[in-house]
Design a protein around this motif. Structure first.
Motif, PDB file in Angstrom:
ATOM      1  N   LEU A 100      42.432  57.699  25.208  1.00  0.00           N
ATOM      2  CA  LEU A 100      43.656  57.407  25.948  1.00  0.00           C
ATOM      3  C   LEU A 100      44.589  56.633  25.032  1.00  0.00           C
ATOM      4  CD1 LEU A 100      41.037  56.708  28.098  1.00  0.00           C
ATOM      5  CD2 LEU A 100      42.974  57.044  29.624  1.00  0.00           C
ATOM      6  N   ILE A 132      42.484  53.728  23.369  1.00  0.00           N
ATOM      7  CA  ILE A 132      41.258  53.367  24.079  1.00  0.00           C
ATOM      8  C   ILE A 132      40.350  54.595  24.056  1.00  0.00           C
ATOM      9  CG2 ILE A 132      40.270  52.654  26.273  1.00  0.00           C
ATOM     10  CD1 ILE A 132      43.969  52.094  25.716  1.00  0.00           C
ATOM     11  N   ALA A 133      39.159  54.430  23.534  1.00  0.00           N
ATOM     12  CA  ALA A 133      38.249  55.569  23.411  1.00  0.00           C
ATOM     13  C   ALA A 133      36.963  55.303  24.176  1.00  0.00           C
ATOM     14  CB  ALA A 133      37.923  55.827  21.945  1.00  0.00           C
ATOM     15  N   VAL A 134      36.473  56.330  24.854  1.00  0.00           N
ATOM     16  CA  VAL A 134      35.140  56.283  25.450  1.00  0.00           C
ATOM     17  C   VAL A 134      34.191  56.899  24.434  1.00  0.00           C
ATOM     18  CG1 VAL A 134      33.681  57.033  27.355  1.00  0.00           C
ATOM     19  CG2 VAL A 134      36.101  56.492  27.759  1.00  0.00           C
ATOM     20  N   GLY A 183      24.081  56.734  27.124  1.00  0.00           N
ATOM     21  CA  GLY A 183      25.006  55.786  27.716  1.00  0.00           C
ATOM     22  C   GLY A 183      26.417  55.973  27.198  1.00  0.00           C
ATOM     23  N   ARG A 184      27.294  55.083  27.616  1.00  0.00           N
ATOM     24  CA  ARG A 184      28.692  55.154  27.236  1.00  0.00           C
ATOM     25  C   ARG A 184      29.161  53.805  26.694  1.00  0.00           C
ATOM     26  NH1 ARG A 184      27.982  59.695  27.303  1.00  0.00           N
ATOM     27  NH2 ARG A 184      28.935  61.360  28.533  1.00  0.00           N
ATOM     28  N   GLN A 238      32.829  51.665  24.895  1.00  0.00           N
ATOM     29  CA  GLN A 238      34.296  51.653  24.887  1.00  0.00           C
ATOM     30  C   GLN A 238      34.791  50.986  23.613  1.00  0.00           C
ATOM     31  OE1 GLN A 238      36.258  49.919  28.315  1.00  0.00           O
ATOM     32  NE2 GLN A 238      38.253  49.948  27.312  1.00  0.00           N
ATOM     33  N   THR A 262      38.511  49.650  22.171  1.00  0.00           N
ATOM     34  CA  THR A 262      39.923  49.409  22.434  1.00  0.00           C
ATOM     35  C   THR A 262      40.564  48.913  21.149  1.00  0.00           C
ATOM     36  OG1 THR A 262      39.469  48.867  24.743  1.00  0.00           O
ATOM     37  CG2 THR A 262      41.542  48.050  23.832  1.00  0.00           C
ATOM     38  N   ALA A 318      40.626  44.999  17.507  1.00  0.00           N
ATOM     39  CA  ALA A 318      39.626  45.941  18.004  1.00  0.00           C
ATOM     40  C   ALA A 318      38.609  45.206  18.868  1.00  0.00           C
ATOM     41  CB  ALA A 318      38.898  46.632  16.847  1.00  0.00           C
ATOM     42  N   HIS A 319      38.205  45.884  19.917  1.00  0.00           N
ATOM     43  CA  HIS A 319      37.178  45.350  20.835  1.00  0.00           C
ATOM     44  C   HIS A 319      36.214  46.508  21.097  1.00  0.00           C
ATOM     45  CE1 HIS A 319      36.361  43.213  24.993  1.00  0.00           C
ATOM     46  NE2 HIS A 319      35.256  43.607  24.407  1.00  0.00           N
ATOM     47  N   VAL A 320      34.975  46.311  20.708  1.00  0.00           N
ATOM     48  CA  VAL A 320      33.973  47.372  20.748  1.00  0.00           C
ATOM     49  C   VAL A 320      32.848  46.989  21.714  1.00  0.00           C
ATOM     50  CG1 VAL A 320      32.362  48.741  19.364  1.00  0.00           C
ATOM     51  CG2 VAL A 320      34.482  47.904  18.325  1.00  0.00           C
ATOM     52  N   SER A 321      32.538  47.877  22.640  1.00  0.00           N
ATOM     53  CA  SER A 321      31.401  47.650  23.553  1.00  0.00           C
ATOM     54  C   SER A 321      30.416  48.791  23.417  1.00  0.00           C
ATOM     55  CB  SER A 321      31.868  47.611  25.012  1.00  0.00           C
ATOM     56  OG  SER A 321      32.735  46.541  25.235  1.00  0.00           O
ATOM     57  N   GLN A 325      33.887  38.741  26.165  1.00  0.00           N
ATOM     58  CA  GLN A 325      35.203  38.910  25.562  1.00  0.00           C
ATOM     59  C   GLN A 325      36.105  39.665  26.522  1.00  0.00           C
ATOM     60  OE1 GLN A 325      35.315  40.791  21.691  1.00  0.00           O
ATOM     61  NE2 GLN A 325      37.540  41.003  21.732  1.00  0.00           N
ATOM     62  N   HIS A 360      40.155  45.200  28.576  1.00  0.00           N
ATOM     63  CA  HIS A 360      38.790  45.581  28.190  1.00  0.00           C
ATOM     64  C   HIS A 360      37.942  44.323  28.332  1.00  0.00           C
ATOM     65  CE1 HIS A 360      36.081  47.539  24.809  1.00  0.00           C
ATOM     66  NE2 HIS A 360      35.367  47.004  25.766  1.00  0.00           N
ATOM     67  N   ALA A 383      20.545  57.861  32.069  1.00  0.00           N
ATOM     68  CA  ALA A 383      21.999  58.015  31.929  1.00  0.00           C
ATOM     69  C   ALA A 383      22.597  56.885  31.099  1.00  0.00           C
ATOM     70  CB  ALA A 383      22.660  58.065  33.308  1.00  0.00           C
ATOM     71  N   LEU A 384      22.042  55.681  31.210  1.00  0.00           N
ATOM     72  CA  LEU A 384      22.571  54.523  30.488  1.00  0.00           C
ATOM     73  C   LEU A 384      22.044  54.433  29.056  1.00  0.00           C
ATOM     74  CD1 LEU A 384      22.170  51.888  33.365  1.00  0.00           C
ATOM     75  CD2 LEU A 384      24.326  52.880  32.565  1.00  0.00           C
ATOM     76  N   GLY A 385      21.141  55.321  28.685  1.00  0.00           N
ATOM     77  CA  GLY A 385      20.581  55.280  27.333  1.00  0.00           C
ATOM     78  C   GLY A 385      19.481  54.247  27.176  1.00  0.00           C
TER      79      GLY A 385
END
Lengths: 516, 516
Positions: free
Chosen positions: A75, A87-89, A96-97, A99, A101, A116-119, B99, B117, B240-242
């Motif tokens: 996005l 913003i990327a998934v 899992g997923r 994010q 940003t 950058a913020h990475v999860s 964060q 985020h 699903a969550l890995g």
């Protein structure tokens, strides 16, 4: 969720995909180029926030590649002709997923990431911190005292139904499930706390670093990329990360105070003999003590109150203090400055007014005495098992035990005589005073520090911590000092059986230094 | 890390702190005002990304307040006079660090968040997904077949050394540790997979929702704020969550197919009797089957190959297919459209060319037959325990068992006759064909859907799923359909003992619908 946004500024998505390709290829030069230069660029993830292009670059160089992933959605939010959010998934290969940003800026005609913020998705459990976790693993009694508190038990204490592993996989593989729960665990359960799980330790607890070669290094909850401190590494990281409220550990030569210092926690080594070591895998019985790690002073006080059976021996808080310039000199310049500043402020505030500088004798000799007796006892405890299991220990701890195996009976006997003399002499000099010193010689070293630097840090810290070991005194690490934003403990070494008074004293000093 | 940035645009930090105050007070109107209006505003956290002011507002209204926290550091990055990033380090009351990264815009003279985020520290373990987790809990054999795969075991299967809880705390409290591991678990261990842990189930597996009132609702890994599907809810969410790669579950009336459908997973209910139910807490033995959940087709095939003892009965992949318009009509319009479109595409591609529309009889009567026998057996299995433990079950499942207790022997006997007749009639009509239908009547419902809506969804889905239950056929949910971005399974119901062929068929259909 929208797919690729048609309104993305020219060149932005090309830069985004260049970055993704470089990340997956671990192309460090391209990654450096695609992050904005300068001291303001920042990148945050679960470990903390790195500020400045160079800190981020160094982090990338240390980690050996990002986890494999695919981008499943992107996005874009345009802010200005030269600024946009992407913003990327992400879909990690392990499921899992996640994010990501990013704030991208157009700088000198090229897009670069400025924020950058990475999860990442959470794992079922962090295996560097825990061996086994339940919900709870063992439920506490239905009493109010420690209700809703959760315990990370160092993998040295027996928990009925589970084997005790001592941080050594080969040892765990042969261990039968314990039939009784260690009294130190049982006391907390009886007060209403639940056991969340069994947490990591350095191999046979014979280290203060917190680097276990079999299970990995638990994250430092306070300093990104730093070692957690050990040997109560798992309980300390669990408490710092908010995965438990009470860390139950042991301290032979600093194994509670050092991780507390490195991670900004309260850490109490109790008076030698004040808490039962039954059901505990020993290291060096002359020095082994039980104790706790918490994030808050009140909880340390509550835990100590329920767990210590001090009978008539409860001593009041301290009003007479000592420092030792020779001891403090073992610390790094930054730690010394923070410590000296704290002592001055406590003096100015009238909280520490009766203070003397004491001479504890030859610090190097004290440390040598301590480590000789410790080594001889450690080998007596584990030598037979180690000899039967070549290769079971990592190189560092194997070398330490190998050295311990060379201590002659004569050398041990001499050290025991020196130990008894030192104990008497230190107590004579302290004359009932509470000794204040830094809990460790430095802030938490980086996980990538070299072996020589680590050995210097270790030797300096053990010179500080061995005084409590030698005297059997309680020692509380108070999260009251900081050096360049990293925590260091102020260590309060009270008189024997003065554990509760020491906690009260520590809280008072903390209140003056931090809460004021 | 820097503290408050002096270059923050006027009014920005005031708005930031207003937001923080409103968040802690759960002041929904202020929060709505401080997020930018419109469809582009977005907010992401570990659960996924919400897009649009209204979706974010609805999320806030549903969650009942944010977790308590303090802000421990704030960094500002100005982008333009009307745009800035505010990056905050948060300290949740439960410990650890989080964060929050926000893009603020000045809109009509007021600052509002356009992109957010949010990261929270991970708990030791997610108690809605897992009961107990190890690293691993049980190590698999040192063989290559399923090496490095990890299993989430539904809390119905015996794992030696651990009690089996069945999703009911009072039942768990009385359960002794199992002395043997169930063969379905042992088969995976023997193939090299590790057991990561024991995962949640609906109470006694008597539900397809995945809402356990004692342990909470596991998150849906694919749809933010949706139920996970049950009763194999914990294994499905773990996969699903890995947090595991293989979910080991059971399917009586849809308990593998429904969570697979809701979370975009592969889910196989095996042929009734093809995998041993020894060491499994039963629900309704006439329908109880063992099966698995995976993220990938190849792994489902590998797991089925190692676990199924099909002997000479292995059947080839399907080349003759059937649909039932009356069955498909049970699904929501969106699911019907996606299903019909998929069937049309498979026909156009020549992958499904021999296809007939079959009449399976009165769908309502089939469901009534299924649920009567299921209910009678469920009560026979658990009724005595439930009567001895009033209050042990949540209201929904207690009511279901209470209804089951009212089934007369005569009604049960009639239903068993009808069941045998239906089985013969369906097989006669299908004539060896593989039946295609939606795995569930809808996408995963919201966790906040009302009871009446849930009952309608449940009744429609069970009409779809009961055909495999009645016939004892294997049924594979293939993650091949989507409705408004949410997954729905395409269910492939193969002939009895055609499990492996059904998996191969499912992969072929998936390849045509998704990978092409």
């Amino acid at each position: 969720m929208s797919g690729l946004d048609e309104t993305a500024p020219a060149g932005l998505l090309e830069a985004f995909w260049q970055y993704e390709t470089a990340l997956m290829a671990n192309d460090l030069e391209a990654l450096d180029r695609l992050f904005a230069p300068g001291a303001d660029t920042l990148r945050g993830d679960a470990g903390g926030i790195l500020v400045g292009h160079d800190a981020i670059s160094a982090f990338r160089r240390g980690r050996g590649g990002a986890p494999k992933r695919e981008i499943v959605d992107v996005l874009v939010r345009e802010i200005a002709p030269d600024a946009a959010m992407v913003i990327a998934v992400t879909a990690p290969a392990t499921g899992g997923r996640g994010q990501q940003t990013q704030l991208w800026r157009l700088i000198d005609g090229a897009w670069a990431v400025e924020v950058a913020h990475v999860s990442l998705p959470a794992p079922a459990v962090n295996p560097t911190v825990w061996r086994i976790v339940g919900t709870p693993l063992v439920a506490g009694a239905d009493v109010p005292e420690l209700a809703s508190q959760t315990i990370a038990v160092k993998d040295l204490f027996d928990v009925a139904g589970y084997a005790t592993g001592g941080g050594v996989p080969a040892y765990l593989a042969e261990a039968a499930p314990a039939t009784r729960t260690a009294p130190a665990v049982a006391a907390l359960l009886a007060s209403g706390a639940d056991v969340t799980g069994i947490a990591r330790t350095d191999e046979f607890a014979y280290s203060i670093a917190g680097k276990n070669p079999h299970y990995g290094t638990p994250p430092n909850g306070a300093v990104i990329g730093a070692i957690p401190g050990g040997s109560s590494s798992g309980p300390a990281s669990a408490v710092a990360l908010g995965q438990a409220s009470i860390g139950l550990g042991t301290d032979t030569g600093g194994s509670l105070r050092v991780p507390a210092s490195y991670q900004g926690l309260w850490g109490l080594r109790t008076t030698h003999g004040a808490v039962s070591v039954e059901g505990l895998l020993p290291l060096a019985p002359s020095f082994d003590t039980v104790g706790w790690l918490t994030r808050e002073a009140w909880l340390m006080r509550a835990v100590a109150t329920t767990s210590l059976d001090l009978g008539q021996q409860v001593l009041p808080p301290a009003n007479r203090f000592a420092v030792s310039s020779a001891l403090t000199a073992q610390a790094s310049p930054g730690v010394r400055a923070a410590f000296d500043d704290a002592i001055a402020r406590l003096g100015d505030a009238g909280v520490v007014d009766d203070l003397v500088d004491v001479d504890l004798g030859d610090i190097d000799a004290l440390f040598e005495t301590f480590r000789t007796v410790q080594g001889a006892e450690a080998w007596a405890t584990h030598g037979a098992w180690i000899e039967k299991h070549p290769g079971a220990l990592g190189a560092d701890i194997a070398a330490r035990f190998a050295w311990a195996s060379t201590i002659s009976s004569e050398a041990e006997a001499r050290a025991r005589v020196a130990l008894a003399a030192a104990r008497l002499e230190i107590e004579r000099v302290l004359d009932g005073r509470t000794l204040l010193l830094p809990s460790a010689s430095s802030v938490a070293p980086s996980t990538t520090a070299d072996a020589a630097a680590n050995e210097i840090t270790r030797a300096s810290t053990l010179r500080l911590t061995c005084v409590a070991g030698i005297t059997g005194r309680p020692a509380l690490s108070v999260p009251a000092l900081t050096v360049d934003g990293a925590p260091v403990g102020l260590c309060v070494v009270g008189p024997r059986f003065g554990d509760l008074g020491t906690v009260i004293t520590g809280a008072k000093l903390h209140g003056e230094l931090v809460d004021r």
